[in-house]
Design a protein around this motif. Structure first.
Motif, PDB file in Angstrom:
ATOM      1  N   ARG A  83       9.158   3.774  -8.451  1.00  0.00           N
ATOM      2  CA  ARG A  83       7.901   4.292  -7.890  1.00  0.00           C
ATOM      3  C   ARG A  83       7.739   3.839  -6.448  1.00  0.00           C
ATOM      4  NH1 ARG A  83       5.967   2.589 -12.997  1.00  0.00           N
ATOM      5  NH2 ARG A  83       4.831   0.790 -12.159  1.00  0.00           N
ATOM      6  N   ARG A  84       8.031   2.546  -6.195  1.00  0.00           N
ATOM      7  CA  ARG A  84       7.826   2.012  -4.838  1.00  0.00           C
ATOM      8  C   ARG A  84       8.808   2.653  -3.858  1.00  0.00           C
ATOM      9  NH1 ARG A  84       3.170  -0.741  -4.486  1.00  0.00           N
ATOM     10  NH2 ARG A  84       3.420   0.497  -2.616  1.00  0.00           N
ATOM     11  N   ALA A  89       5.079   2.237   7.859  1.00  0.00           N
ATOM     12  CA  ALA A  89       5.641   3.272   6.969  1.00  0.00           C
ATOM     13  C   ALA A  89       7.007   3.764   7.440  1.00  0.00           C
ATOM     14  CB  ALA A  89       4.660   4.442   6.883  1.00  0.00           C
ATOM     15  N   ASP A 112       0.091  -0.388  -6.718  1.00  0.00           N
ATOM     16  CA  ASP A 112       0.704   0.017  -7.979  1.00  0.00           C
ATOM     17  C   ASP A 112       0.223  -0.979  -9.036  1.00  0.00           C
ATOM     18  OD1 ASP A 112       3.431   1.575  -9.081  1.00  0.00           O
ATOM     19  OD2 ASP A 112       3.055  -0.341 -10.079  1.00  0.00           O
ATOM     20  N   SER A 169       0.855  -1.190   0.000  1.00  0.00           N
ATOM     21  CA  SER A 169       0.000   0.000   0.000  1.00  0.00           C
ATOM     22  C   SER A 169       0.894   1.243   0.000  1.00  0.00           C
ATOM     23  CB  SER A 169      -0.889  -0.016   1.244  1.00  0.00           C
ATOM     24  OG  SER A 169      -1.635   1.163   1.306  1.00  0.00           O
ATOM     25  N   PRO A 170       0.560   2.255  -0.839  1.00  0.00           N
ATOM     26  CA  PRO A 170      -0.508   2.303  -1.827  1.00  0.00           C
ATOM     27  C   PRO A 170      -0.265   1.274  -2.940  1.00  0.00           C
ATOM     28  CG  PRO A 170       0.715   4.406  -1.697  1.00  0.00           C
ATOM     29  CD  PRO A 170       1.417   3.459  -0.832  1.00  0.00           C
ATOM     30  N   ASN A 217      10.093   5.559  -4.049  1.00  0.00           N
ATOM     31  CA  ASN A 217       9.633   6.935  -3.794  1.00  0.00           C
ATOM     32  C   ASN A 217       8.549   6.958  -2.711  1.00  0.00           C
ATOM     33  OD1 ASN A 217      11.404   8.002  -5.598  1.00  0.00           O
ATOM     34  ND2 ASN A 217       9.926   8.136  -7.299  1.00  0.00           N
ATOM     35  N   GLU A 218       7.658   5.959  -2.758  1.00  0.00           N
ATOM     36  CA  GLU A 218       6.599   5.878  -1.721  1.00  0.00           C
ATOM     37  C   GLU A 218       7.226   5.640  -0.350  1.00  0.00           C
ATOM     38  OE1 GLU A 218       3.653   6.508  -2.770  1.00  0.00           O
ATOM     39  OE2 GLU A 218       2.993   5.274  -4.453  1.00  0.00           O
ATOM     40  N   VAL A 232       4.918   6.810   3.054  1.00  0.00           N
ATOM     41  CA  VAL A 232       3.510   6.409   2.917  1.00  0.00           C
ATOM     42  C   VAL A 232       3.361   4.930   2.555  1.00  0.00           C
ATOM     43  CG1 VAL A 232       2.727   8.714   2.279  1.00  0.00           C
ATOM     44  CG2 VAL A 232       3.442   7.128   0.479  1.00  0.00           C
ATOM     45  N   SER A 233       4.470   4.214   2.490  1.00  0.00           N
ATOM     46  CA  SER A 233       4.411   2.816   2.051  1.00  0.00           C
ATOM     47  C   SER A 233       4.291   1.860   3.233  1.00  0.00           C
ATOM     48  CB  SER A 233       5.689   2.489   1.274  1.00  0.00           C
ATOM     49  OG  SER A 233       5.778   1.110   1.027  1.00  0.00           O
TER      50      SER A 233
END
Ligand SMILES: C[S@@+](CC[C@H](N)C(=O)[O-])C[C@H]1O[C@@H](n2cnc3c(N)ncnc32)[C@H](O)[C@@H]1O
Length: 269
Positions: free
Chosen positions: A242-243, A208, A154, A151-152, A245-246, A251-252
């Motif tokens: 992308r992951r 997170a 992808d 989460s979030p 960066n989260e 926020v991951s």
């Protein structure tokens, strides 16, 4: 960090401790409630996380035979200090071949953490039959079961998870690995051999703020996906960026599925 490095095992240990299923742990501990000593064989002990997790659930007098084929990890495992009368013996051994020798002598319990997903179906069958012939109880924890929930979300998560699970089934030294199906296979084998099995999930719930383990897992999953050539490498690289960066944005979160079980021969319960 490699799959079995001391650094990786240290990083995952606190997540393993939190994840261990308490009902399964209690079932194991209840076997020893009226005993004053326990003799345990821990297979693929790594740096000793199973001893650290189980020691306080066992009688004060304990003898552990710690088995692994990595001498550096065995040395770390045997350097632990415990309260009570806890004796630790290192057994350097390649478990992929003649593991039966470790079941000789007085044993009250076989343990293994994060091992069964590495082994093949024939190895698991031989292992379960050997243990059942000796009527020994088994506590096997933290077997990866194929669930990766990020989460979030992808768009590529499912394809990456499927590639990772394909990689999990490749040979890890014991023949083609059972990977995500290992725990279910082991539970039904022990039940078929006349065991009562208590089982439950032991998922990693990674928050997170847990950046380091998230980044390690993401790199490991991306490498696995590249190795099985399930997706174009550029897609994997973009997913990884992308992951990460989260993770960097805080926020991951992740849930990684595992299963614990405790199997006892029905007559001794
Ligand atoms: C994922 S680690 C788990 C270590 C430990 N049980 C823990 O939970 O932290 C897997 C362990 O299996 C050991 N291992 C892998 N293949 C082996 C083999 N053929 N014989 C003995 N040990 C092996 C590795 O050295 C490593 O310590």
């Amino acid at each position: 960090m490699s799959g079995f490095s001391a650094e990786w095992l240290a990083l995952r240990e606190s997540h393993d401790v939190r994840a261990r299923n308490p009902v399964v742990l209690d079932a194991m501990a209840s076997l020893f409630k009226s005993r004053d000593a326990a003799s345990v064989v821990d297979l693929a002990c790594g740096a000793g996380s199973t001893v650290r997790a189980l020691s306080s659930h066992l009688p004060a007098r304990q003898h552990w035979r710690l088995v692994d084929n990595d001498q550096r990890l065995l040395t770390l495992a045997c350097s632990g200090k415990y309260t009570g009368d806890v004796r630790l013996d290192a057994v350097p051994l390649d478990l992929s071949s003649n593991f039966e020798v470790v079941f000789d002598g007085t044993i009250d319990l076989i343990t293994a953490s994060a091992l069964l997903d590495l082994v093949s179906e024939p190895w698991l069958d031989r292992f379960a039959r050997n243990i059942a012939a000796r009527r020994l109880p088994v506590y096997a924890a933290l077997t990866y079961d194929g669930r990766i929930d990020l989460s979030p979300t992808d768009q590529l998560d499912m394809a990456i998870a499927s590639a990772v699970n394909g990689h999990q089934r490749t040979d890890k030294g014991f023949g083609p690995a059972l990977g995500p199906s290992a725990a279910a296979a082991a539970i039904s084998k022990f039940e078929a051999l006349g065991y009562s099995v208590v089982h439950g999930s032991s998922d990693w719930l990674i928050g997170a703020a847990d950046h380091e383990i998230q980044l390690e897992l993401l790199d490991g999953w991306a490498n696995a996906a590249r190795e099985v050539e399930a997706l174009p490498h550029r897609d994997i690289d973009n997913w990884l960026t992308r992951r990460k960066n989260e993770v960097g944005a805080g926020v991951s979160t992740m849930r990684v599925g595992h299963v614990d079980f405790f199997a006892t021969p029905i007559a001794i319960r």
